[in-house]
Design an enzyme around this catalytic site. Structure first.
Site, PDB file in Angstrom:
ATOM      1  N   ASP A 102      58.374  40.714  37.994  1.00 42.74           N
ATOM      2  CA  ASP A 102      58.544  40.663  36.350  1.00 42.74           C
ATOM      3  C   ASP A 102      59.401  42.039  36.168  1.00 42.74           C
ATOM      4  O   ASP A 102      59.311  42.830  37.011  1.00 42.74           O
ATOM      5  CB  ASP A 102      57.243  40.548  35.784  1.00 42.74           C
ATOM      6  CG  ASP A 102      56.552  39.576  35.981  1.00 42.74           C
ATOM      7  OD1 ASP A 102      56.905  38.461  36.428  1.00 42.74           O
ATOM      8  OD2 ASP A 102      55.296  39.305  35.710  1.00 42.74           O
TER       9      ASP A 102
HETATM   10  N1  URA Z   1      52.476  38.781  39.598  1.00 43.43           N
HETATM   11  C1  URA Z   1      52.747  38.986  38.152  1.00 43.43           C
HETATM   12  O1  URA Z   1      52.207  38.504  37.338  1.00 43.43           O
HETATM   13  N2  URA Z   1      53.927  39.839  38.196  1.00 43.43           N
HETATM   14  C2  URA Z   1      54.798  39.899  39.174  1.00 43.43           C
HETATM   15  O2  URA Z   1      55.768  40.698  39.141  1.00 43.43           O
HETATM   16  C3  URA Z   1      54.359  39.480  40.357  1.00 43.43           C
HETATM   17  C4  URA Z   1      53.112  38.916  40.563  1.00 43.43           C
END
Ligand code: URA
Length: 235
Positions: A102
């Protein structure tokens, strides 16, 4: 392969730049000056531009410590992507992140122009362990460990594989915890949704390893090439 393609693929310059170098007479194959951009070159040939040997490397693998605020994508109209963190000479064609973190997640992100390997590493049956450390708003405890270990079902019906949760610290006064979690899948916002389903919120999320690849002490925003050994282990 044509010499102009060879040099452009090795990021010596654009096709146009490469044509100029050839015109200047400074490109050689096995010591012979190249006369035309159409000239063919084989893997075993020695290519030089001026004093520099240009060895052909088809695939590149970079391990990046992704900072917050950049997208795990190759291009975006308005936002910075992880490709912008690479030096211009490392921005090989078709280089792409293997999976996504993310925008606000930090840590280990692999980038490669080996599309086949990229695809294989993301295949659901591949089971590549990914380990994250996180700060959580809420107190993760034995019950959270048990729920995660069972393989939970999210609100939208997504069925998850068992995940291994370690509680590193708990702060009951401030209602927070620090945890480490190992998952095999990479579903959209997976870890945030897992904690969300338990009434907690992920405040910081940082990936520290993927398969045998370990982030180590690489500073945020920096990257390095994988070693030959590391490349072998991911294949
Ligand atoms: N899980 C999440 O919620 N975000 C990420 O970036 C990776 C795994």
């Amino acid at each position: 392969m044509r010499i102009d393609k060879y040099l452009a693929n090795m990021n010596v310059g654009s096709r146009k730049d490469v044509h100029k170098l050839i015109k200047q007479g400074i490109v050689t194959i096995n010591g012979e000056i190249v006369k035309t951009p159409k000239q063919k070159v084989a893997d075993t040939d020695e290519v030089m531009v001026g004093e520099d040997v240009v060895t052909y490397q088809k695939y590149h693998y970079f391990l990046l410590n992704k900072p917050k605020g950049v997208l795990s994508a190759t291009e975006d109209r308005s936002q910075r992507t992880v490709i912008s963190l690479l030096r211009p000479e490392d921005r090989y064609q078709n280089l792409a992140p293997v999976g996504r973190l993310d925008k606000d997640t930090t840590g280990l992100l692999l980038l490669t122009n080996n599309g086949q390997l990229n695809h294989e590493l993301l295949a659901p049956n591949k089971h590549v362990d990914k380990v994250y450390q996180a700060k959580i708003a809420g107190v993760a405890d034995e019950e959270t460990i048990r729920i995660f270990a069972q393989g939970m079902t999210l609100g939208d019906g997504t069925q998850l594989k068992p995940a291994k949760l370690k509680v590193l610290s708990q702060d009951k006064v401030n209602d927070s915890s620090e945890i480490e979690i190992k998952i095999q899948e990479g579903k959209y916002h997976q870890i945030k949704r897992m904690f969300g389903a338990c009434g907690m919120k992920v405040v910081e999320l940082h990936r520290i390893s993927m398969g045998n690849l370990i982030l180590g002490n690489l500073p945020l925003g920096e990257y390095r090439e994988l070693s030959g050994e590391e490349i072998k282990t991911i294949k």
